[in-house]
Design a protein around this motif. Sequence first.
Motif, short mmCIF file in Angstrom:
data_model
loop_
_atom_site.label_atom_id
_atom_site.label_comp_id
_atom_site.label_asym_id
_atom_site.label_seq_id
_atom_site.Cartn_x
_atom_site.Cartn_y
_atom_site.Cartn_z
N TRP A 17 0.78 -1.05 -0.08
CA TRP A 17 0.02 0.02 -0.09
C TRP A 17 0.75 1.41 -0.17
O TRP A 17 2.04 1.37 0.75
CB TRP A 17 -0.96 -0.15 1.27
CG TRP A 17 -2.14 -0.89 0.98
CD1 TRP A 17 -2.09 -2.14 1.03
CD2 TRP A 17 -3.62 -0.37 0.94
NE1 TRP A 17 -3.39 -2.84 0.90
CE2 TRP A 17 -4.38 -1.54 1.19
CE3 TRP A 17 -3.98 0.91 0.98
CZ2 TRP A 17 -5.66 -1.62 0.88
CZ3 TRP A 17 -5.49 0.83 1.28
CH2 TRP A 17 -6.37 -0.32 0.85
N LYS A 19 1.35 5.62 0.79
CA LYS A 19 1.06 6.47 1.66
C LYS A 19 -0.39 6.94 1.19
O LYS A 19 -1.19 7.19 2.04
CB LYS A 19 1.88 7.53 1.95
CG LYS A 19 2.99 7.05 2.88
CD LYS A 19 4.03 8.33 3.10
CE LYS A 19 5.12 7.94 4.14
NZ LYS A 19 6.16 8.96 4.40
N ASP A 22 -3.11 4.61 2.04
CA ASP A 22 -3.43 4.61 3.25
C ASP A 22 -4.33 5.97 3.94
O ASP A 22 -5.21 5.76 4.69
CB ASP A 22 -2.18 4.62 4.26
CG ASP A 22 -1.46 3.33 4.30
OD1 ASP A 22 -2.07 2.37 3.69
OD2 ASP A 22 -0.36 3.14 4.49
N LYS A 26 -7.73 5.76 5.47
CA LYS A 26 -8.11 6.10 7.01
C LYS A 26 -8.92 7.26 7.04
O LYS A 26 -10.03 7.06 7.96
CB LYS A 26 -6.69 6.59 7.49
CG LYS A 26 -6.36 6.64 8.79
CD LYS A 26 -5.00 7.09 9.13
CE LYS A 26 -4.94 7.14 10.70
NZ LYS A 26 -3.82 7.53 11.10
N ARG A 56 -5.65 -4.12 5.88
CA ARG A 56 -4.80 -3.07 5.87
C ARG A 56 -5.34 -2.40 7.05
O ARG A 56 -4.29 -1.67 7.72
CB ARG A 56 -4.84 -2.15 4.58
CG ARG A 56 -3.94 -0.97 4.68
CD ARG A 56 -2.43 -1.68 4.49
NE ARG A 56 -1.29 -0.25 4.87
CZ ARG A 56 -0.25 -0.55 4.87
NH1 ARG A 56 0.23 -1.80 5.14
NH2 ARG A 56 0.71 0.51 5.04
N LEU A 61 -3.71 0.60 10.16
CA LEU A 61 -4.03 1.78 10.18
C LEU A 61 -5.13 2.14 11.30
O LEU A 61 -4.97 3.33 11.81
CB LEU A 61 -5.12 2.18 8.94
CG LEU A 61 -4.10 2.05 7.40
CD1 LEU A 61 -5.05 2.23 6.40
CD2 LEU A 61 -2.94 2.88 7.49
#
Length: 275
Positions: A17, A19, A22, A26, A56, A61
Amino acid sequence: MSSSSSSSSTDTKKGTWSKEEDEILKAYVEKHGTRNWNEVSKNAGLIRCGKSCRLRWYNHLQPDVKKGPFSEEEKSKVFEFYIKYGEFKWSKLAHELPGRSDNDIKNFWNARKRKLEKLGLSPFPDNMEPDHKLNSSQQVEDSQEDEFNIPQLKFRKYPSIFDEINEKLLDVPNMFYNNVGSTSTLIDRGSSIIGTSHIHIPIALPSPCSYLPLPSPMMLDENGKKPISLEDDFEANLDDFMDLIDFSNLEDDVEAGSRLFDNDDIYNSNLHDKI
DNA sequence: AACGCAGCCAACCGCCAAAGA
DNA sequence: TTCTTTGGCGGTTGGCTGCGT
């Protein structure tokens, strides 16, 4: 996994993954929650499958996720879990280790196990003795005490089961006991732990637990519907449980064991295999 | 500095059970 | 009741990194 961030032949992305991904995941989860991971993936604009998003989130996260080496306390909890349940259930274990994901714990254990077993060592630490293994000094004491005595069983929870089994072993003639601690766990049909023991058994005999039928015939409640957990009402169910134990092979095993002890070569190779 | 090896760990895969249509 | 979808789990893989030679 693949660092190539390769796309599958279909329409989802695989691999590490980024950034950016992510951040997107998130932000979306913190705002909308995790009701449906496929929806999360679609609505957040990620070209990842729902499963991948879920993994993930839970492994990396979500808030409070803990990284880095396991503390001594965490390690102890892992070992204790195994002793308590007789097996690992990574997800259950993760609930007992706040901040650690099941994947994290699984990796910890597999790495440790692989490393120590390569060296011929147990993945369990020595300081778990004497509860879970017998240490060498204790083995010496016990061997002096027990050499021509009955098998000595030490129990943690429900000694009566092993007492009963032990009685069946009293007739073993003139056996030499190996005095190497052996841990056995009895598990009922519902996977409840009903007993864990340290057993000094004649080396040529199977563990008392091996006389249990596998899988155990299920005991049902009075309506014949709900399986009875021995842990629910142990004493009330003990007699029924003992009826399930099959000792029909015991005499043959004892005879085979006696023959082994008559033959030094076979005995020595057996001993080596066991220790 | 280059190479090989081993361990770690993130991520995938496949199976199964529960939930929903 | 049956079929499909989704979530959850355990096992496994393979890229990355650090260390030794």
